[in-house]
Design an enzyme around this catalytic site. Structure first.
Site, PDB file in Angstrom:
ATOM      1  N   MET A   1       7.080  27.068  60.798  1.00 22.37           N
ATOM      2  CA  MET A   1       5.810  27.771  61.042  1.00 22.37           C
ATOM      3  C   MET A   1       4.710  26.727  60.975  1.00 22.37           C
ATOM      4  O   MET A   1       3.877  26.719  60.055  1.00 22.37           O
ATOM      5  CB  MET A   1       5.632  28.875  59.989  1.00 22.37           C
ATOM      6  CG  MET A   1       6.532  30.069  60.249  1.00 22.37           C
ATOM      7  SD  MET A   1       6.767  31.086  58.796  1.00 22.37           S
ATOM      8  CE  MET A   1       8.154  30.253  58.067  1.00 22.37           C
TER       9      MET A   1
ATOM     10  N   GLY B   1      14.797  37.571  52.397  1.00 28.67           N
ATOM     11  CA  GLY B   1      14.353  36.777  51.253  1.00 28.67           C
ATOM     12  C   GLY B   1      14.286  37.631  50.010  1.00 28.67           C
ATOM     13  O   GLY B   1      15.198  37.640  49.178  1.00 28.67           O
ATOM     14  N   SER B   2      13.202  38.414  49.883  1.00 28.64           N
ATOM     15  CA  SER B   2      12.992  39.172  48.645  1.00 28.64           C
ATOM     16  C   SER B   2      14.091  40.204  48.397  1.00 28.64           C
ATOM     17  O   SER B   2      14.468  40.438  47.247  1.00 28.64           O
ATOM     18  CB  SER B   2      11.612  39.822  48.642  1.00 28.64           C
ATOM     19  OG  SER B   2      11.374  40.496  49.845  1.00 28.64           O
TER      20      SER B   2
ATOM     21  N   SER C   1      16.734  33.720  53.056  1.00 28.82           N
ATOM     22  CA  SER C   1      15.554  32.858  53.096  1.00 28.82           C
ATOM     23  C   SER C   1      15.266  32.303  51.700  1.00 28.82           C
ATOM     24  O   SER C   1      14.959  33.056  50.768  1.00 28.82           O
ATOM     25  CB  SER C   1      14.340  33.655  53.584  1.00 28.82           C
ATOM     26  OG  SER C   1      13.166  32.910  53.303  1.00 28.82           O
TER      27      SER C   1
ATOM     28  N   PHE D   1       4.372  34.798  54.566  1.00 32.60           N
ATOM     29  CA  PHE D   1       4.672  35.263  53.209  1.00 32.60           C
ATOM     30  C   PHE D   1       5.949  36.083  53.176  1.00 32.60           C
ATOM     31  O   PHE D   1       6.250  36.801  54.133  1.00 32.60           O
ATOM     32  CB  PHE D   1       3.516  36.135  52.686  1.00 32.60           C
ATOM     33  CG  PHE D   1       2.197  35.422  52.706  1.00 32.60           C
ATOM     34  CD1 PHE D   1       1.822  34.601  51.650  1.00 32.60           C
ATOM     35  CD2 PHE D   1       1.349  35.535  53.798  1.00 32.60           C
ATOM     36  CE1 PHE D   1       0.612  33.920  51.681  1.00 32.60           C
ATOM     37  CE2 PHE D   1       0.129  34.856  53.846  1.00 32.60           C
ATOM     38  CZ  PHE D   1      -0.244  34.040  52.783  1.00 32.60           C
ATOM     39  N   GLY D   2       6.656  35.982  52.066  1.00 37.03           N
ATOM     40  CA  GLY D   2       7.795  36.854  51.829  1.00 37.03           C
ATOM     41  C   GLY D   2       7.300  38.171  51.265  1.00 37.03           C
ATOM     42  O   GLY D   2       6.120  38.311  50.924  1.00 37.03           O
ATOM     43  N   GLY D   3       8.177  39.152  51.206  1.00 39.60           N
ATOM     44  CA  GLY D   3       7.867  40.411  50.527  1.00 39.60           C
ATOM     45  C   GLY D   3       6.971  41.371  51.282  1.00 39.60           C
ATOM     46  O   GLY D   3       6.429  42.306  50.683  1.00 39.60           O
TER      47      GLY D   3
ATOM     48  N   GLY E   1      11.844  39.231  58.291  1.00 42.35           N
ATOM     49  CA  GLY E   1      10.682  39.836  57.645  1.00 42.35           C
ATOM     50  C   GLY E   1      10.917  41.285  57.253  1.00 42.35           C
ATOM     51  O   GLY E   1      11.191  42.135  58.113  1.00 42.35           O
ATOM     52  N   GLY E   2      10.880  41.566  55.959  1.00 38.75           N
ATOM     53  CA  GLY E   2      11.017  42.941  55.479  1.00 38.75           C
ATOM     54  C   GLY E   2      12.412  43.507  55.682  1.00 38.75           C
ATOM     55  O   GLY E   2      12.582  44.731  55.763  1.00 38.75           O
TER      56      GLY E   2
ATOM     57  N   MET F   1       6.114  25.817  56.203  1.00 36.49           N
ATOM     58  CA  MET F   1       4.756  26.286  56.549  1.00 36.49           C
ATOM     59  C   MET F   1       3.750  25.170  56.338  1.00 36.49           C
ATOM     60  O   MET F   1       3.861  24.433  55.354  1.00 36.49           O
ATOM     61  CB  MET F   1       4.369  27.467  55.655  1.00 36.49           C
ATOM     62  CG  MET F   1       5.342  28.620  55.718  1.00 36.49           C
ATOM     63  SD  MET F   1       4.825  29.932  54.598  1.00 36.49           S
ATOM     64  CE  MET F   1       6.213  31.045  54.759  1.00 36.49           C
TER      65      MET F   1
HETATM   66  C1  DX5 Z   1       7.987  34.808  56.443  1.00 31.83           C
HETATM   67  C2  DX5 Z   1       9.262  34.014  56.498  1.00 31.83           C
HETATM   68  C3  DX5 Z   1      10.459  34.792  56.081  1.00 31.83           C
HETATM   69  C4  DX5 Z   1      10.382  35.305  54.667  1.00 31.83           C
HETATM   70  C5  DX5 Z   1      11.105  36.609  54.643  1.00 31.83           C
HETATM   71  O1  DX5 Z   1       6.975  34.148  57.084  1.00 31.83           O
HETATM   72  O2  DX5 Z   1       9.513  33.569  57.820  1.00 31.83           O
HETATM   73  O3  DX5 Z   1      11.663  34.094  56.325  1.00 31.83           O
HETATM   74  O4  DX5 Z   1      10.942  34.448  53.710  1.00 31.83           O
HETATM   75  O5  DX5 Z   1      10.913  37.196  53.427  1.00 31.83           O
HETATM   76  P1  DX5 Z   1      11.214  38.733  53.176  1.00 31.83           P
HETATM   77  O6  DX5 Z   1      12.677  38.954  53.507  1.00 31.83           O
HETATM   78  O7  DX5 Z   1      10.887  38.912  51.732  1.00 31.83           O
HETATM   79  O8  DX5 Z   1      10.326  39.522  54.093  1.00 31.83           O
HETATM   80 ZN    ZN Z   2      11.538  32.689  58.262  1.00 34.06          ZN
END
Ligand code: DX5
Ligand code: ZN
Length: 216
Positions: free
Chosen positions: A66, A195-196, A6, A141-143, A174-175, A35
């Site tokens: 989103m 992502g993170s 991501s 949100f990421g993370g 996510g996570g 988003m």
């Molecule tokens: C969250 C996004 C994810 C996000 C995941 O709303 O849809 O794609 O970037 O980030 P991590 O892997 O850090 O949870």
């Molecule tokens: Zn996503």
């Protein structure tokens, strides 16, 4: 395992470097999180940024919208050359119509479910889907931390796919890290978004390699 990094967690000041790193890695797709500040309480990036990304990267785009009423942008997402258009079931008033329109535009259709939306919501459209994206955090949100109940949800979705004869892939977002990714793989996921865990790691390519080696 399909790995879809991501871009939301990438350093936007050096996106070109991140894209080169991903290109040299075992990443399969590029996950682009759009988003609108309405469907989710955050605003990320939009079409001009993804256009630039598409020019710099040969990886297929996995576009996660989103946003409210995503049907408005089917043509724009197609013009990006996206392989997957992911729309939230919660954001589409006429989900069946949205799925048909995405496919008619020449893209693969994916429907995303929030953590609170049950898998059964897809019973009548699962045969038409190329992928289901299960959110394992509340989107925006990421993370954030992985919601453990997602594992049972992956198993329920796997059962629905088997019973219906659908060829839909299961993607989880996510996570995701090496631990939660392995749990998702065991529960029946085919694709992982991270992502993170990738971009905050000292060696992102190694994390991609680890996720990619998970047996599904
Ligand atoms: C969250 C996004 C994810 C996000 C995941 O709303 O849809 O794609 O970037 O980030 P991590 O892997 O850090 O949870
Ligand atoms: Zn996503």
């Amino acid at each position: 395992m399909i790995v879809s990094p991501s871009l939301l967690s990438a350093d936007f000041g050096c996106l070109k470097d991140s894209l080169r790193m991903l290109d040299e890695s075992r990443a399969d797709w590029l996950h682009c999180d759009v988003m609108d500040g309405v469907f989710v309480p955050n605003i990320s990036f939009g079409f001009p940024v993804i256009e630039a990304v598409a020019k710099l990267s040969p990886k297929p785009l996995d576009v996660h919208l989103m946003i409210v009423d995503p049907d408005r942008y089917i043509g724009r997402v197609r013009d990006l050359g996206a392989m997957f258009m992911n729309v939230h079931a919660e954001a589409c008033t006429h989900l069946h119509r949205s799925i048909q329109a995405i496919k008619a535009a020449g893209m693969k259709a994916a429907v995303t479910l929030n953590p609170a939306t049950p898998v059964v919501m897809l019973e009548d459209v699962i045969a038409d889907l190329d992928m289901v994206l299960l959110m394992s955090v509340n989107p925006g949100f990421g993370g954030q931390s992985f919601i453990p109940g997602t594992l049972a949800k992956i198993r329920r979705l796997r059962e629905l796919i088997t019973v219906s004869g659908s060829s839909a892939l299961i993607e989880v977002d996510g996570g995701i890290n090496a631990t939660t990714g392995a749990q998702c793989a065991q529960a029946g996921a085919n694709a992982l978004v991270a992502g993170s865990a990738i971009f905050n790691a000292p060696n992102p390519k190694e994390v991609i390699e680890t996720l990619s080696s998970l047996a599904s």
